[in-house]
Design a protein around this motif. Structure first.
Motif, PDB file in Angstrom:
ATOM      1  N   CYS A  29       0.865  -1.188   0.000  1.00  0.00           N
ATOM      2  CA  CYS A  29       0.000   0.000   0.000  1.00  0.00           C
ATOM      3  C   CYS A  29       0.893   1.227   0.000  1.00  0.00           C
ATOM      4  N   TYR A  30       0.699   2.083  -1.004  1.00  0.00           N
ATOM      5  CA  TYR A  30       1.542   3.254  -1.208  1.00  0.00           C
ATOM      6  C   TYR A  30       0.770   4.527  -0.856  1.00  0.00           C
ATOM      7  N   GLY A  31       1.277   5.292   0.092  1.00  0.00           N
ATOM      8  CA  GLY A  31       0.686   6.580   0.424  1.00  0.00           C
ATOM      9  C   GLY A  31       1.388   7.680  -0.355  1.00  0.00           C
ATOM     10  N   ILE A  32       0.655   8.393  -1.203  1.00  0.00           N
ATOM     11  CA  ILE A  32       1.226   9.500  -1.983  1.00  0.00           C
ATOM     12  C   ILE A  32       1.115  10.772  -1.148  1.00  0.00           C
ATOM     13  N   ILE A  33       2.250  11.385  -0.817  1.00  0.00           N
ATOM     14  CA  ILE A  33       2.237  12.609  -0.026  1.00  0.00           C
ATOM     15  C   ILE A  33       2.948  13.718  -0.789  1.00  0.00           C
ATOM     16  N   GLY A  34       2.690  14.942  -0.369  1.00  0.00           N
ATOM     17  CA  GLY A  34       3.321  16.098  -1.004  1.00  0.00           C
ATOM     18  C   GLY A  34       2.611  17.355  -0.549  1.00  0.00           C
ATOM     19  N   ALA A  35       3.276  18.480  -0.657  1.00  0.00           N
ATOM     20  CA  ALA A  35       2.679  19.751  -0.262  1.00  0.00           C
ATOM     21  C   ALA A  35       1.468  20.063  -1.131  1.00  0.00           C
ATOM     22  N   ASN A  36       0.588  20.953  -0.632  1.00  0.00           N
ATOM     23  CA  ASN A  36      -0.549  21.391  -1.437  1.00  0.00           C
ATOM     24  C   ASN A  36      -0.045  21.966  -2.762  1.00  0.00           C
ATOM     25  N   GLY A  37      -0.659  21.512  -3.861  1.00  0.00           N
ATOM     26  CA  GLY A  37      -0.247  21.989  -5.174  1.00  0.00           C
ATOM     27  C   GLY A  37       0.846  21.169  -5.820  1.00  0.00           C
ATOM     28  N   ALA A  38       1.349  20.140  -5.104  1.00  0.00           N
ATOM     29  CA  ALA A  38       2.418  19.312  -5.669  1.00  0.00           C
ATOM     30  C   ALA A  38       1.906  18.419  -6.788  1.00  0.00           C
ATOM     31  N   GLY A  39       0.586  18.153  -6.807  1.00  0.00           N
ATOM     32  CA  GLY A  39       0.013  17.375  -7.900  1.00  0.00           C
ATOM     33  C   GLY A  39      -0.374  15.953  -7.530  1.00  0.00           C
ATOM     34  N   LYS A  40      -0.690  15.717  -6.269  1.00  0.00           N
ATOM     35  CA  LYS A  40      -1.024  14.350  -5.827  1.00  0.00           C
ATOM     36  C   LYS A  40      -2.246  13.805  -6.556  1.00  0.00           C
ATOM     37  N   SER A  41      -3.340  14.559  -6.549  1.00  0.00           N
ATOM     38  CA  SER A  41      -4.568  14.095  -7.207  1.00  0.00           C
ATOM     39  C   SER A  41      -4.381  13.994  -8.718  1.00  0.00           C
ATOM     40  N   THR A  42      -3.612  14.911  -9.279  1.00  0.00           N
ATOM     41  CA  THR A  42      -3.324  14.864 -10.719  1.00  0.00           C
ATOM     42  C   THR A  42      -2.535  13.603 -11.051  1.00  0.00           C
ATOM     43  N   PHE A  43      -1.594  13.237 -10.197  1.00  0.00           N
ATOM     44  CA  PHE A  43      -0.816  12.019 -10.416  1.00  0.00           C
ATOM     45  C   PHE A  43      -1.720  10.788 -10.404  1.00  0.00           C
ATOM     46  N   LEU A  44      -2.683  10.759  -9.487  1.00  0.00           N
ATOM     47  CA  LEU A  44      -3.625   9.640  -9.452  1.00  0.00           C
ATOM     48  C   LEU A  44      -4.444   9.579 -10.744  1.00  0.00           C
ATOM     49  N   LYS A  45      -4.820  10.734 -11.271  1.00  0.00           N
ATOM     50  CA  LYS A  45      -5.586  10.767 -12.527  1.00  0.00           C
ATOM     51  C   LYS A  45      -4.764  10.216 -13.685  1.00  0.00           C
ATOM     52  N   ILE A  46      -3.473  10.489 -13.691  1.00  0.00           N
ATOM     53  CA  ILE A  46      -2.604   9.937 -14.733  1.00  0.00           C
ATOM     54  C   ILE A  46      -2.518   8.427 -14.587  1.00  0.00           C
ATOM     55  N   LEU A  47      -2.372   7.943 -13.347  1.00  0.00           N
ATOM     56  CA  LEU A  47      -2.326   6.496 -13.111  1.00  0.00           C
ATOM     57  C   LEU A  47      -3.607   5.825 -13.592  1.00  0.00           C
ATOM     58  N   ALA A  48      -4.736   6.508 -13.371  1.00  0.00           N
ATOM     59  CA  ALA A  48      -6.036   5.937 -13.720  1.00  0.00           C
ATOM     60  C   ALA A  48      -6.374   6.095 -15.200  1.00  0.00           C
ATOM     61  N   GLY A  49      -5.551   6.823 -15.942  1.00  0.00           N
ATOM     62  CA  GLY A  49      -5.827   7.044 -17.360  1.00  0.00           C
ATOM     63  C   GLY A  49      -6.833   8.144 -17.616  1.00  0.00           C
TER      64      GLY A  49
END
Length: 540
Positions: A29-49
């Motif tokens: 289980c991988y927890g994606i962390i980063g400061a606000n604006g780092a692009g965490k949710s955007t990265f998930l969208k790329i993973l999901a296509g």
């Protein structure tokens, strides 16, 4: 296995990701962390296509299925709840639909029978005959009553929709599960169930969350998104956080001998490894002892606000007395017959299954709402500073932040501008940032302004209604540390398990039949059999 190869994303001149390479493997289980604006949710969208990168690609191992927690809460409003969950496995649902259409044909032919039989074999291999019961079990575990399973999604409130969409994502044992803030709007019992579910999950989980307790309970790895790169570390969030702090200290101690640094590192890992609750985490951390190099933990771009609450003066022994306090909303009893006496130094978590009850309680004792039933009395030496759930009324003007905070100083003297800027600077509003209009702030910026105001007022009793709302992990950690160190008295409600557990020494739960009051920490409260029995009786 899910593989990310040389993924970059650029918006104009802004580079969000730069040649990110990572492999997400089964059983972790991988927890994606980063400061606000780092692009965490955007990265998930790329993973999901759901979003294409500027360059690079993401590949999912053949014959593997990915499931993503749906963020559009209205997407399935026209479908029944149970069907919405089944749609989480698109292939299974498609086969079921084809079979239903074939059997419903008035001119059902021999050819149709052969086709239905072939589909039935695949359906059985996929566990299709148990699909509805499995989906119903998931819904029940997530707090959706049986009577709601055949309602349309559009008939449910927003909190129930979130739970159904979470059931949809979990349904059918997907090979890769992607979850963006899965604990939002869940109560503590449901979060606990989800933690256990994911801790035992045998496939791949990738999650973004601001809930530190949740990340600690489920994560075997932390993927830190910083400087447009993704760096992968073994262990959960607390392990990463403490390791990063240790790395920063060691880096600053240039003259410290290598042997001393190694000893400090080994002691640190040993301390964490001895407190591990989950076997997978224990294994992951044990490996760290041999291979972790503090030089691998890179300096962070994150900025932590300096939240420091101080008292203007220490309060006396009489803090707060509450007698027979009660409140209703639209003829619904929020809480009733609440009696307690607050002692100096108490740090109290206010709980209730009804979030409206907690807010009503804080609005009453802060003087913002009239007393409906009973009474309360503050000690004469107390000064209360309150952070309400809704801070909208504090930001109705176009004042810049210096002038906004100046409202809470007793003098208009110019020499106080530097003093005020100091409080704003602690909250990361420095230079021209301190002159931006208070009317255009984000939710997180407003919260940091409210903390500046509370720090400036220096109350000896702090009242918080959900203080972690809109905050990033850095601000939550800074707030947590500050409240642990505060010498005065605290009353707060929060969905942040770690905050309550580490700060509060007393729990008061508001119910329609009275209050449950215990001097114990949060974990003890949740596990105490007598408390469980009381909660069942008080809410029945």
């Amino acid at each position: 296995m899910l593989t990310v190869s040389n993924v970059s994303l650029q918006f104009g001149k802004r580079v969000l990701f730069d040649e990110v390479n990572v492999k997400f493997t089964k059983g972790n289980c991988y927890g994606i962390i980063g400061a606000n604006g780092a692009g965490k949710s955007t990265f998930l969208k790329i993973l999901a296509g759901e979003q294409d990168p500027t360059s690079g690609h993401v590949s999912l191992e053949s014959d593997k299925r990915m499931s993503v927690l749906e963020q559009n809460h209205f997407k399935f409003d026209s479908y029944p709840v149970l069907e919405t969950v089944l749609r989480g496995n698109e292939k299974l649902y498609s086969i079921k639909t084809q079979m239903d259409e074939l059997y419903a044909k008035p001119d059902f032919s021999e050819e149709d029978g052969v086709k239905a039989g072939e589909l039935g074999v695949i359906f059985e291999e996929m566990g299709g005959w148990n699909a509805e019961s499995d989906a119903a079990t998931l819904l029940s575990n997530l707090g959706i009553a049986d009577s709601d399973h055949y309602k349309l999604m559009g008939e449910l409130d927003s909190k129930a929709k979130v739970r159904v969409l979470l059931a949809q994502a979990l349904f059918g044992n997907p090979d890769v599960l992607i979850l963006d803030e899965p604990t939002n709007d869940l109560d503590v019992e449901t979060i606990s169930w989800l933690e256990d579910f994911l801790a035992d999950y045998e496939n791949t989980v990738i999650v973004v969350s601001h809930d530190r307790h949740f990340l600690d309970a489920v994560c075997t790895h932390i993927a830190d998104l910083d400087f447009a790169k993704l760096n992968l570390y073994s262990g959960n969030y607390s392990f990463w956080y403490q390791a990063s702090q240790l790395a920063a200290r060691q880096r600053a101690q240039a003259n410290k001998k290598a042997e001393e640094k190694k000893k400090e590192l080994q002691e640190f890992i040993q301390r964490f490894s001895s407190n591990v609750a989950k076997a997978r985490q224990a294994t992951a951390r044990k490996k760290m002892i041999d291979k972790l190099d503090m030089q691998e933990i890179k300096p962070s771009s994150r900025r932590y606000p300096a939240i420091i609450f101080e008292q203007e003066r220490e309060a006396g022994d009489q803090i707060l007395e509450v007698k027979d306090l009660g409140a209703k909303s639209d003829n619904e009893i929020l809480f009733a017959d609440v009696n307690f006496t607050l002692k100096k130094g108490d740090k109290v978590a206010i709980l209730s299954r009804n979030s409206l009850a907690k807010t009503a309680f804080f609005e009453i004792i802060s003087g913002n709402s009239d007393v409906q039933q009973g009474e309360y009395k503050w000690g004469v030496t107390t000064t209360q500073t309150y952070l309400p759930l809704d801070n909208t009324n504090f930001f109705n003007s176009d004042l810049n932040l210096v002038d906004w905070l100046r409202q809470y100083v007793d003098t208009d003297e110019e020499r106080y501008e530097e003093y005020i800027r100091g409080f704003l600077g602690r909250m990361l509003f420095s230079g021209d940032e301190a002159l931006k209009s208070s009317s255009v702030l984000s939710g997180g910026e407003k919260m940091r302004c409210m903390f500046s105001r509370m720090m400036l007022l220096k109350g000896n009793v702090l009242l918080f209604d959900e203080p972690t709302n809109h905050l990033d992990l850095e601000s939550i950690s800074a707030l947590n540390n500050s409240l642990e160190n505060f010498k005065g008295t605290i009353l707060m409600s929060s969905h942040d398990h770690e905050l309550i557990q580490t700060v509060c020494n007393r729990i008061i739960e508001l119910t329609p039949k009275g209050a449950i009051d215990r001097y114990m920490n949060y974990d003890e409260y949740l596990k105490d059999p007598k408390v469980k029995e009381l909660r069942q009786n008080y809410y029945s």
